[in-house]
Design an enzyme around this catalytic site. Structure first.
Site, PDB file in Angstrom:
ATOM      1  N   TYR A   1     -18.565  29.924   4.578  1.00 15.40           N
ATOM      2  CA  TYR A   1     -17.467  29.015   4.352  1.00 15.40           C
ATOM      3  C   TYR A   1     -17.903  28.393   2.803  1.00 15.40           C
ATOM      4  O   TYR A   1     -18.920  28.251   2.183  1.00 15.40           O
ATOM      5  CB  TYR A   1     -17.972  27.938   5.385  1.00 15.40           C
ATOM      6  CG  TYR A   1     -17.807  28.009   6.752  1.00 15.40           C
ATOM      7  CD1 TYR A   1     -17.072  29.284   6.974  1.00 15.40           C
ATOM      8  CD2 TYR A   1     -18.254  27.176   7.720  1.00 15.40           C
ATOM      9  CE1 TYR A   1     -17.241  29.847   8.514  1.00 15.40           C
ATOM     10  CE2 TYR A   1     -18.233  27.783   8.971  1.00 15.40           C
ATOM     11  CZ  TYR A   1     -17.494  28.743   9.552  1.00 15.40           C
ATOM     12  OH  TYR A   1     -17.213  29.276  10.844  1.00 15.40           O
TER      13      TYR A   1
ATOM     14  N   GLN B   1     -19.305  33.139  19.782  1.00 14.91           N
ATOM     15  CA  GLN B   1     -18.482  32.085  19.121  1.00 14.91           C
ATOM     16  C   GLN B   1     -16.704  32.505  18.933  1.00 14.91           C
ATOM     17  O   GLN B   1     -16.692  33.196  17.834  1.00 14.91           O
ATOM     18  CB  GLN B   1     -18.872  31.584  17.899  1.00 14.91           C
ATOM     19  CG  GLN B   1     -18.227  30.460  17.341  1.00 14.91           C
ATOM     20  CD  GLN B   1     -18.740  29.795  16.165  1.00 14.91           C
ATOM     21  OE1 GLN B   1     -18.147  29.407  15.226  1.00 14.91           O
ATOM     22  NE2 GLN B   1     -20.170  29.496  16.145  1.00 14.91           N
TER      23      GLN B   1
ATOM     24  N   TRP C   1     -14.535  27.744  19.078  1.00 14.96           N
ATOM     25  CA  TRP C   1     -13.823  27.336  17.680  1.00 14.96           C
ATOM     26  C   TRP C   1     -12.174  27.105  17.973  1.00 14.96           C
ATOM     27  O   TRP C   1     -11.761  27.711  18.622  1.00 14.96           O
ATOM     28  CB  TRP C   1     -14.199  27.982  16.541  1.00 14.96           C
ATOM     29  CG  TRP C   1     -13.627  29.555  16.194  1.00 14.96           C
ATOM     30  CD1 TRP C   1     -14.207  30.370  16.764  1.00 14.96           C
ATOM     31  CD2 TRP C   1     -12.461  29.981  15.832  1.00 14.96           C
ATOM     32  NE1 TRP C   1     -13.752  31.674  16.270  1.00 14.96           N
ATOM     33  CE2 TRP C   1     -12.553  31.517  15.848  1.00 14.96           C
ATOM     34  CE3 TRP C   1     -11.493  29.437  14.935  1.00 14.96           C
ATOM     35  CZ2 TRP C   1     -11.491  32.113  15.084  1.00 14.96           C
ATOM     36  CZ3 TRP C   1     -10.498  30.169  14.496  1.00 14.96           C
ATOM     37  CH2 TRP C   1     -10.325  31.518  14.565  1.00 14.96           C
ATOM     38  N   SER C   2     -11.673  26.127  16.916  1.00 14.01           N
ATOM     39  CA  SER C   2     -10.458  26.017  17.203  1.00 14.01           C
ATOM     40  C   SER C   2      -9.665  25.330  18.415  1.00 14.01           C
ATOM     41  O   SER C   2      -8.769  26.021  19.021  1.00 14.01           O
ATOM     42  CB  SER C   2      -9.454  27.125  16.585  1.00 14.01           C
ATOM     43  OG  SER C   2      -8.267  26.631  15.997  1.00 14.01           O
TER      44      SER C   2
ATOM     45  N   GLU D   1     -12.819   9.833  17.469  1.00 15.76           N
ATOM     46  CA  GLU D   1     -11.864  10.138  18.497  1.00 15.76           C
ATOM     47  C   GLU D   1     -12.090  11.452  19.262  1.00 15.76           C
ATOM     48  O   GLU D   1     -12.000  11.083  20.507  1.00 15.76           O
ATOM     49  CB  GLU D   1     -10.471  10.095  17.862  1.00 15.76           C
ATOM     50  CG  GLU D   1      -9.905   8.717  17.509  1.00 15.76           C
ATOM     51  CD  GLU D   1      -9.696   7.709  18.800  1.00 15.76           C
ATOM     52  OE1 GLU D   1      -9.098   8.007  19.535  1.00 15.76           O
ATOM     53  OE2 GLU D   1     -10.437   6.788  18.325  1.00 15.76           O
ATOM     54  N   ASN D   2     -12.464  12.603  18.910  1.00 18.03           N
ATOM     55  CA  ASN D   2     -12.389  13.727  19.374  1.00 18.03           C
ATOM     56  C   ASN D   2     -13.472  13.835  20.328  1.00 18.03           C
ATOM     57  O   ASN D   2     -13.473  14.577  21.238  1.00 18.03           O
ATOM     58  CB  ASN D   2     -12.347  14.725  18.522  1.00 18.03           C
ATOM     59  CG  ASN D   2     -10.944  15.179  18.151  1.00 18.03           C
ATOM     60  OD1 ASN D   2     -10.102  14.693  18.334  1.00 18.03           O
ATOM     61  ND2 ASN D   2     -11.140  15.869  16.918  1.00 18.03           N
TER      62      ASN D   2
END
Length: 336
Positions: A54, A177, A205-206, A294-295
């Site tokens: 990353y 993952q 993920w996502s 929020e999430n």
């Protein structure tokens, strides 16, 4: 925040994981990244996921700085190895013993920790014998540099072979993952049943499908300025598969379901993946601290069966379910 066991192990992780793919070290400034990490900690998130690839190692450095001073025993820090890093020389990629052993040392230095809780094979390496890779992982576990081993985007057969070798070598392969969301369900047919059998969890993920499941992208309209669909650094490429009018129309039909649950569309998307009992945690990213706050409200939500059915009715044929897509999205040869 609720917590779940990771695979067939005694390790508990937060069911919301904070991840810094596509953000730290690239899309957001370091001080904002640190604020996002602080928001995650304040919300009860204890699990953090990154990777050496990353932002070409910069994301690990940013996360290490942001977590400095936290009680290490109260955190679960995950990273990964496989994609090219550094100057991207001939051995700066893949899952060879050389690259794996050198990569864990670099990751630990950047993360400012003596060990990671989970070290993951970021993809399957078709050019390195699996026995070589798994022996390297076994040695890393015995050296105390990683407590558990996981993989990412492996097929059911690859996971089975990896688990068998890990057991022979005396360590635990506990997780996979994959990408998973209301729109992308390719793991349900083969990967999830195999993982359940073998005691392997999914860390997905996502879950918001790169933002599509927030409902902010409308059919027939241009994407909002500054959104991921307009990001030329990689975000637009990743989201393009969902930027079709039939998909976006189906997503708009999810709003009544979210309203009935008292959730935002994003919270509904995260809560939906957590209904799968094989999912240990859903990874969320953020470019602003308030997105984290929020999430995390998706944690602990139970979606009744009738509303799960309404999700399926809304999305209909636009859902991708083909198990072959896992292998199709993996590199056929080691990237350089």
């Amino acid at each position: 925040m609720d917590f779940r066991y990771l695979g067939n192990s005694g390790l508990k992780i937060s069911e919301i994981t904070y991840g810094n793919w596509l953000t730290h070290g690239s899309q957001v400034e370091n001080d904002t990244a640190t604020q996002c990490v602080r928001a995650a900690l304040d919300a009860g998130i204890s699990t953090f996921d990154t990777a050496d690839a990353y932002a070409n190692t910069a994301a690990e450095t940013v996360l290490g700085e942001a977590l400095k001073g936290e009680r290490r025993e109260s955190l679960e820090i995950f990273t990964k190895v496989y994609w090219p890093t550094g100057p991207k020389g001939k051995n700066d990629t893949g899952l060879s013993r050389k690259h794996v052993m050198e990569s864990i040392n670099g990751s630990l230095q950047r993360l400012q920790t003596d060990y990671v809780d989970l070290y993951q094979a970021h993809r399957y390496d078709t050019e390195t014998p699996l026995e070589e890779t798994m022996q390297a992982f076994a040695d890393i576990v015995r050296q105390g540099k990683a407590l558990y081993i996981g993989v990412s985007e492996w097929t059911a057969d690859q996971i089975r072979a990896g688990v068998e070798l890990s057991r022979e070598l005396g360590f635990q392969l506990v997780s996979n993952q994959p990408q998973y969301s209301m729109l992308w369900r390719v793991i349900e047919g083969e990967v999830v049943p195999t993982s359940k059998e073998l005691g392997v969890s999914q860390i997905v993920w996502s879950p918001i499908a790169q933002g599509v499941l927030t409902g902010k992208y409308k059919p027939g309209e241009q994407p909002p300025a500054g959104s991921r669909a307009t990001d030329e650094k990689g975000g637009a490429d990743m989201i393009s598969r969902f930027m079709r009018d039939d998909v976006l129309t189906g997503v708009q039909l999810l709003q009544p379901v979210a309203d009935e649950l008292g959730l935002s569309m994003a919270q509904l998307a995260v809560a939906w993946v957590l209904q799968n009992e094989n999912v240990a945690s859903a990874i969320i990213g953020a470019s602003r601290p308030e997105q984290v706050s929020e999430n995390v409200k998706a944690s602990g939500v139970t979606i009744p069966a009738e509303l799960m059915a309404k999700v399926d009715d809304a999305l209909g044929a636009v859902v991708e379910r083909d198990p072959a897509r896992t292998a199709e999205n993996a590199p056929a040869q080691r990237p350089v």
